[in-house]
Write a protein that holds these residues in place. Structure first.
Motif, PDB file in Angstrom:
ATOM      1  N   ILE A 188     -22.475  29.659  -3.210  1.00 26.54           N
ATOM      2  CA  ILE A 188     -23.086  29.462  -4.526  1.00 26.54           C
ATOM      3  C   ILE A 188     -22.048  29.399  -5.648  1.00 26.54           C
ATOM      4  CG2 ILE A 188     -25.298  30.512  -3.879  1.00 26.54           C
ATOM      5  CD1 ILE A 188     -24.417  33.035  -5.357  1.00 26.54           C
ATOM      6  N   ALA A 189     -20.757  29.364  -5.289  1.00 33.53           N
ATOM      7  CA  ALA A 189     -19.694  29.381  -6.312  1.00 33.53           C
ATOM      8  C   ALA A 189     -19.850  28.297  -7.391  1.00 33.53           C
ATOM      9  CB  ALA A 189     -18.329  29.291  -5.644  1.00 33.53           C
ATOM     10  N   PRO A 190     -20.188  27.036  -7.012  1.00 33.61           N
ATOM     11  CA  PRO A 190     -20.337  26.025  -8.071  1.00 33.61           C
ATOM     12  C   PRO A 190     -21.400  26.422  -9.093  1.00 33.61           C
ATOM     13  CG  PRO A 190     -20.329  24.980  -5.906  1.00 33.61           C
ATOM     14  CD  PRO A 190     -20.374  26.454  -5.675  1.00 33.61           C
ATOM     15  N   ALA A 191     -22.492  27.032  -8.618  1.00 30.57           N
ATOM     16  CA  ALA A 191     -23.547  27.466  -9.533  1.00 30.57           C
ATOM     17  C   ALA A 191     -23.050  28.581 -10.453  1.00 30.57           C
ATOM     18  CB  ALA A 191     -24.764  27.938  -8.756  1.00 30.57           C
ATOM     19  N   LEU A 192     -22.156  29.448  -9.924  1.00 27.56           N
ATOM     20  CA  LEU A 192     -21.613  30.519 -10.762  1.00 27.56           C
ATOM     21  C   LEU A 192     -20.755  29.928 -11.876  1.00 27.56           C
ATOM     22  CD1 LEU A 192     -20.637  33.367  -8.271  1.00 27.56           C
ATOM     23  CD2 LEU A 192     -22.830  32.807  -9.290  1.00 27.56           C
ATOM     24  N   VAL A 193     -19.954  28.911 -11.524  1.00 30.44           N
ATOM     25  CA  VAL A 193     -19.125  28.259 -12.546  1.00 30.44           C
ATOM     26  C   VAL A 193     -20.015  27.606 -13.603  1.00 30.44           C
ATOM     27  CG1 VAL A 193     -17.436  26.442 -12.977  1.00 30.44           C
ATOM     28  CG2 VAL A 193     -17.234  27.874 -10.945  1.00 30.44           C
ATOM     29  N   ALA A 194     -21.041  26.863 -13.135  1.00 28.77           N
ATOM     30  CA  ALA A 194     -21.954  26.202 -14.072  1.00 28.77           C
ATOM     31  C   ALA A 194     -22.657  27.239 -14.945  1.00 28.77           C
ATOM     32  CB  ALA A 194     -22.979  25.369 -13.304  1.00 28.77           C
ATOM     33  N   GLY A 195     -23.096  28.334 -14.326  1.00 25.81           N
ATOM     34  CA  GLY A 195     -23.783  29.396 -15.071  1.00 25.81           C
ATOM     35  C   GLY A 195     -22.878  30.043 -16.101  1.00 25.81           C
ATOM     36  N   TRP A 196     -21.609  30.263 -15.719  1.00 26.05           N
ATOM     37  CA  TRP A 196     -20.655  30.873 -16.652  1.00 26.05           C
ATOM     38  C   TRP A 196     -20.471  29.971 -17.872  1.00 26.05           C
ATOM     39  CZ3 TRP A 196     -16.169  30.505 -19.392  1.00 26.05           C
ATOM     40  CH2 TRP A 196     -15.542  31.700 -19.782  1.00 26.05           C
ATOM     41  N   LEU A 197     -20.267  28.682 -17.605  1.00 25.20           N
ATOM     42  CA  LEU A 197     -20.059  27.735 -18.712  1.00 25.20           C
ATOM     43  C   LEU A 197     -21.296  27.643 -19.606  1.00 25.20           C
ATOM     44  CD1 LEU A 197     -18.153  24.867 -16.898  1.00 25.20           C
ATOM     45  CD2 LEU A 197     -17.262  26.377 -18.685  1.00 25.20           C
ATOM     46  N   LEU A 198     -22.472  27.657 -18.982  1.00 20.08           N
ATOM     47  CA  LEU A 198     -23.712  27.579 -19.741  1.00 20.08           C
ATOM     48  C   LEU A 198     -23.856  28.814 -20.635  1.00 20.08           C
ATOM     49  CD1 LEU A 198     -26.212  25.839 -20.115  1.00 20.08           C
ATOM     50  CD2 LEU A 198     -27.309  27.092 -18.265  1.00 20.08           C
ATOM     51  N   ALA A 199     -23.619  29.997 -20.057  1.00 22.68           N
ATOM     52  CA  ALA A 199     -23.733  31.243 -20.826  1.00 22.68           C
ATOM     53  C   ALA A 199     -22.710  31.267 -21.962  1.00 22.68           C
ATOM     54  CB  ALA A 199     -23.532  32.449 -19.908  1.00 22.68           C
ATOM     55  N   PHE A 200     -21.496  30.801 -21.653  1.00 22.23           N
ATOM     56  CA  PHE A 200     -20.428  30.730 -22.653  1.00 22.23           C
ATOM     57  C   PHE A 200     -20.856  29.855 -23.830  1.00 22.23           C
ATOM     58  CE2 PHE A 200     -16.589  28.669 -24.305  1.00 22.23           C
ATOM     59  CZ  PHE A 200     -15.788  29.757 -24.578  1.00 22.23           C
ATOM     60  N   THR A 201     -21.395  28.659 -23.506  1.00 19.62           N
ATOM     61  CA  THR A 201     -21.816  27.727 -24.552  1.00 19.62           C
ATOM     62  C   THR A 201     -22.957  28.301 -25.381  1.00 19.62           C
ATOM     63  OG1 THR A 201     -21.337  26.029 -22.936  1.00 19.62           O
ATOM     64  CG2 THR A 201     -22.391  25.317 -24.943  1.00 19.62           C
ATOM     65  N   LEU A 202     -23.943  28.871 -24.695  1.00 18.32           N
ATOM     66  CA  LEU A 202     -25.102  29.422 -25.405  1.00 18.32           C
ATOM     67  C   LEU A 202     -24.673  30.521 -26.366  1.00 18.32           C
ATOM     68  CD1 LEU A 202     -27.595  29.638 -22.416  1.00 18.32           C
ATOM     69  CD2 LEU A 202     -27.902  28.248 -24.461  1.00 18.32           C
ATOM     70  N   SER A 203     -23.753  31.362 -25.911  1.00 11.70           N
ATOM     71  CA  SER A 203     -23.289  32.465 -26.746  1.00 11.70           C
ATOM     72  C   SER A 203     -22.515  31.939 -27.955  1.00 11.70           C
ATOM     73  CB  SER A 203     -22.408  33.402 -25.926  1.00 11.70           C
ATOM     74  OG  SER A 203     -21.725  34.288 -26.771  1.00 11.70           O
ATOM     75  N   LEU A 204     -21.640  30.962 -27.696  1.00 12.36           N
ATOM     76  CA  LEU A 204     -20.809  30.401 -28.757  1.00 12.36           C
ATOM     77  C   LEU A 204     -21.669  29.709 -29.816  1.00 12.36           C
ATOM     78  CD1 LEU A 204     -17.745  30.415 -28.960  1.00 12.36           C
ATOM     79  CD2 LEU A 204     -17.706  28.113 -28.050  1.00 12.36           C
ATOM     80  N   ASP A 205     -22.847  29.256 -29.411  1.00 13.40           N
ATOM     81  CA  ASP A 205     -23.695  28.415 -30.244  1.00 13.40           C
ATOM     82  C   ASP A 205     -24.714  29.206 -31.041  1.00 13.40           C
ATOM     83  OD1 ASP A 205     -24.547  26.008 -31.205  1.00 13.40           O
ATOM     84  OD2 ASP A 205     -26.004  25.697 -29.622  1.00 13.40           O
ATOM     85  N   ASP A 206     -24.953  30.452 -30.651  1.00 14.67           N
ATOM     86  CA  ASP A 206     -26.099  31.169 -31.201  1.00 14.67           C
ATOM     87  C   ASP A 206     -25.887  31.623 -32.639  1.00 14.67           C
ATOM     88  OD1 ASP A 206     -28.538  32.847 -31.228  1.00 14.67           O
ATOM     89  OD2 ASP A 206     -27.019  34.400 -31.438  1.00 14.67           O
ATOM     90  N   LEU A 207     -26.830  31.263 -33.494  1.00 13.29           N
ATOM     91  CA  LEU A 207     -26.794  31.708 -34.889  1.00 13.29           C
ATOM     92  C   LEU A 207     -27.821  32.801 -35.132  1.00 13.29           C
ATOM     93  CD1 LEU A 207     -26.273  31.371 -38.010  1.00 13.29           C
ATOM     94  CD2 LEU A 207     -28.151  29.737 -37.959  1.00 13.29           C
ATOM     95  N   VAL A 208     -29.063  32.565 -34.689  1.00 18.31           N
ATOM     96  CA  VAL A 208     -30.178  33.404 -35.097  1.00 18.31           C
ATOM     97  C   VAL A 208     -30.055  34.829 -34.557  1.00 18.31           C
ATOM     98  CG1 VAL A 208     -32.675  33.670 -34.970  1.00 18.31           C
ATOM     99  CG2 VAL A 208     -31.691  31.426 -35.368  1.00 18.31           C
TER     100      VAL A 208
END
Lengths: 265, 301
Positions: A188-208
């Motif tokens: 499942i390593a590719p999914a972990l990488v994708a999940g990490w990047l997704l979480a990173f982006t969501l966090s970086l993007d969050d204003l509210v």
């Protein structure tokens, strides 16, 4: 020709709709004039001003720290949640866990933000932790919604993989923890990488959510951008947006190229 | 056999693995709602934190101070009801508009040949990875009276003077459709790409016109994707804050914006909490509906 006509036309219009505002923003980031109406010639002036703005640089550093911590914790917790839901069969709190994993995906951000802030304030009153608000509280809040996204990504990967390897390893006497680290994790390593990047982006993007749960001295990058944008046109923000778009496009391009190379090879 | 791995973990290890994510979500997702419910029933104070305790112990008796005034206040002031109704309405229209745009797009992507399909799919996902805030900001520059769209229309001679596009409800609608379109396209795409094309051919061979085939074969088969996409747009759009704040006018009252102002501008935490509870009702009902509908569709298969 008529048969493909309609959907193709709508699709083309749809993609123009998706990209026209972004394109116009990128073009104006190279405008020498501060005014949007006037094209003052090509210039990289706003990029220079952006990189000299101490407020933006400080906020970017804070956001980066939060995003790395969030993504790392969210991958661990999200993977655990996904693994439990996909591989543990039935257990008593299953419905509760499954509901709590999916609900943050659609929960309006103002509700998540307010409810977490009120929780932090109440906890501080009762047990004295967290003392004040800042990086830690933002990270906790971000992990809570980002782990839901990670769980969805990892769940779909786990659903698509065969359990026979895991079963074979156990039949050969491997302990469950060893099976997880030696077999499941590499699969499942590719999914972990994708999940990490997704979480990173969501966090970086969050204003509210960050606006609710942060404290003095810990303004994140979106909070600084928001206060600038609220005051009107800000050419520096154009430059920043162009940099973000370039990084993302590059990242997705590399990911796509990698995927294709793996498929071919 | 699925339970095999778990069984061998033994109860202790298994319980601990379940407990970690469960505990985190209980503490940081479920309990906060109880705290919100509690504070929505307390009285606002000018203090730090600005609300009164719900229970008081005067040495002899425990007094429970429940206060439904915050909800009565929401009910009496037409501003809140209007914002509530308007949010649901605009979220519904936005979800419907995204469906109208997203369905043909998803269909075109699902039916294109392989190298192009992946590229088109990436083009849908790419804006989602760039900043939400920056994309709303891009629309601001696009729509303002000195912006790109007005400039283009004046240049082509279609209009003489700029039209007010920014700070209108239309801009908010456009913004929501734009931001949430990928959430509509992706579940639809996943659904359409699995569609068995021989069913469509069979329908055509039996003499059905294209429109009949679409309404009686394609549409029912892609209903799960439609429902999922609709809810993924509708539910978060109800509580949207950034889009109405940056693209809407001062009179565009959406419930998320009202909550924000109660909290940050008025510092009335109990009323903000009451707004959150009211909004939660508007959100939980469609979530439940989506779940039951999804289960029924599964069962009908």
């Amino acid at each position: 020709m008529r048969r493909i006509g309609f959907t193709t036309v709508i699709a083309v219009i749809g993609f123009v709709f998706l990209y026209a505002p972004i394109l116009s923003l990128v073009i104006y980031s190279f405008n020498a004039s501060r005014l949007v109406t006037v094209w003052g010639g090509f210039s990289t002036r706003w990029y220079g001003e952006l990189l000299r703005d101490p407020q933006i640089l400080r906020a970017a550093w804070i956001s980066l720290q939060i995003a790395v911590a969030t993504a790392t914790i969210a991958v661990v917790l999200g993977t655990l949640a996904a693994f439990v839901l996909m591989r543990f069969g039935r257990f008593r709190s299953r419905a509760l866990l499954s509901g709590m994993v999916t609900a943050p995906l659609v929960m309006p951000e103002v509700i998540t933000g307010l409810s977490l802030l009120l929780l932090f304030v109440s906890m501080e009153q009762i047990i004295g932790w967290p003392a004040g608000r800042g990086l830690t509280t933002v990270i906790i809040a971000h992990v809570t919604f980002a782990m839901a996204y990670v769980a969805v990504v990892v769940q779909s990967r786990l659903a698509g993989t065969d359990t026979s390897l895991e079963e074979a390893a156990m039949d050969l006497g491997a302990r469950p923890v060893r099976v997880f680290f030696d077999i499941t994790l590499p699969v499942i390593a590719p999914a972990l990488v994708a999940g990490w990047l997704l979480a990173f982006t969501l966090s970086l993007d969050d204003l509210v959510i960050a606006s609710f749960v942060t404290g003095p001295g810990a303004s994140t990058l979106p909070m600084v951008i928001f206060s600038k944008v609220r005051l009107g046109v800000s050419p520096e923000v154009n430059a920043l947006a162009t940099i973000v778009i370039a990084i993302v496009a590059l990242g997705i391009g590399i990911a796509g190229w990698q995927m294709r190379r793996r498929k071919d090879g | 056999m699925k339970g095999g791995l778990a069984r061998r973990l033994g109860l202790g290890g298994r319980g601990a693995v379940i407990a970690v994510p469960l505990f985190w979500l209980l503490v940081f997702f479920l309990v906060p709602f109880l705290v919100v419910a509690k504070i929505s029933l307390s009285e606002a104070l000018i203090a730090q934190p600005p609300f009164a305790p719900l229970a008081e112990w005067d040495g002899l008796r425990l007094m429970l101070l429940l206060n439904f005034e915050n909800f009565a206040y929401l009910w009496q002031d037409p501003l809140y009801l209007r914002a509530y109704g308007f949010s649901i309405l605009i979220a519904f229209i936005a979800a419907f508009a995204s469906l109208l745009i997203g369905y043909p797009m998803a269909y075109a992507i699902a039916r294109s040949p392989e190298p192009r399909r992946t590229i088109l799919l990436m083009l849908v996902i790419l804006p989602f990875w760039t900043s939400f805030l920056l994309r709303v900001y891009a629309w601001q520059g696009f729509l303002r009276s000195t912006g790109t769209v007005n400039g283009f229309l004046i240049w082509t001679g279609i209009i003489d003077a700029p039209i007010q596009m920014l700070q209108t409800n239309f801009a908010v609608l456009l913004g929501i459709v734009y931001m949430y379109l990928p959430f509509m396209i992706l579940p639809l795409y996943a659904n359409i790409v699995k569609l068995d094309e021989s069913l469509l051919e069979a329908s055509a061979d039996l003499g059905a016109r294209a429109s009949v085939t679409f309404l009686r074969v394609t549409l029912p088969l892609t209903l799960p994707g439609i429902v999922a996409g609709f809810m993924l747009v509708f539910i978060p759009a109800i509580g949207e804050f950034v889009i109405p704040e940056l693209l809407g006018g001062p009179d565009t009252l959406m419930i998320g914006r009202v909550l924000w102002n109660e909290f940050f501008a008025n510092r009335d935490w109990p009323v903000a909490a009451a707004v959150a509870i009211a909004m939660l009702v508007a959100v939980v009902v469609p979530i439940m509906f989506m779940r039951t509908l999804g289960e029924r569709l599964e069962a009908g298969r």
